[in-house]
Design a protein around this motif. Structure first.
Motif, PDB file in Angstrom:
ATOM      1  N   TYR A 136       0.792  -1.200   0.052  1.00 55.39           N
ATOM      2  CA  TYR A 136       0.042  -0.106  -0.075  1.00 55.39           C
ATOM      3  C   TYR A 136       0.951   1.146  -0.039  1.00 55.39           C
ATOM      4  N   GLY A 137       0.436   2.369  -0.405  1.00 60.03           N
ATOM      5  CA  GLY A 137       1.206   3.599  -0.634  1.00 60.03           C
ATOM      6  C   GLY A 137       0.026   4.695  -0.168  1.00 60.03           C
ATOM      7  N   LEU A 138       0.611   5.861   0.052  1.00 57.98           N
ATOM      8  CA  LEU A 138      -0.352   6.842   0.219  1.00 57.98           C
ATOM      9  C   LEU A 138      -0.830   7.524  -0.805  1.00 57.98           C
ATOM     10  N   TYR A 140      -4.313   5.077   2.716  1.00 58.78           N
ATOM     11  CA  TYR A 140      -3.567   4.058   2.122  1.00 58.78           C
ATOM     12  C   TYR A 140      -4.240   3.020   1.333  1.00 58.78           C
ATOM     13  N   ASP A 141      -3.613   3.046  -0.134  1.00 61.54           N
ATOM     14  CA  ASP A 141      -4.351   2.287  -1.020  1.00 61.54           C
ATOM     15  C   ASP A 141      -3.352   1.533  -2.013  1.00 61.54           C
ATOM     16  N   LEU A 142      -3.664   0.558  -2.772  1.00 64.20           N
ATOM     17  CA  LEU A 142      -2.887  -0.290  -3.753  1.00 64.20           C
ATOM     18  C   LEU A 142      -3.273   0.195  -5.123  1.00 64.20           C
ATOM     19  N   HIS A 152      -0.066   8.968  -6.028  1.00 62.76           N
ATOM     20  CA  HIS A 152       0.128   7.685  -5.204  1.00 62.76           C
ATOM     21  C   HIS A 152       1.623   7.477  -5.014  1.00 62.76           C
ATOM     22  N   ASP A 153       2.114   7.291  -3.826  1.00 61.66           N
ATOM     23  CA  ASP A 153       3.350   6.895  -3.629  1.00 61.66           C
ATOM     24  C   ASP A 153       3.607   5.345  -3.680  1.00 61.66           C
ATOM     25  N   ARG A 154       4.100   4.788  -4.792  1.00 63.96           N
ATOM     26  CA  ARG A 154       4.022   3.441  -5.051  1.00 63.96           C
ATOM     27  C   ARG A 154       4.766   2.531  -4.154  1.00 63.96           C
TER      28      ARG A 154
END
Length: 89
Positions: free
Chosen positions: A13-15, A39-41, A70-72
């Motif tokens: 997950y990233g922000l 936080y999500d994928l 998104h911060d991967r």
């Protein structure tokens, strides 16, 4: 106790930040902005799309557009190899 956000990042997950532009029903000519963060994928963004589904069902404001950032990855700190030896006397 481990931070749940850190565990989520280790699971991929990233922000995710979404700027949701919408029109209010009482002022349809005005464009409003709502900022959502969780936080999500990536690239599927299941948490964001669940929120947007909730928005469509429960909120009367019409969504105009959504911009997603998104911060991967959880990355190690930057480092560089030093070429040489330093002696401390």
């Amino acid at each position: 106790m481990t931070d749940s956000a850190f565990i989520a990042r280790l699971d991929g997950y990233g922000l995710t930040t979404a700027e949701i532009h919408y029109h209010r029903p009482d002022a349809p000519s005005l464009l409003q902005l709502f900022v959502w963060q969780q936080y999500d994928l990536a690239p599927g963004f299941p948490v964001l799309f669940d929120f947007l589904d909730h928005w469509r069902r429960e909120i009367r404001a019409a969504v105009h557009s959504v911009r997603i950032v998104h911060d991967r990855l959880l990355r190690p700190a930057e480092w560089r190899a030093v070429d040489g030896v330093f002696k401390i006397r």
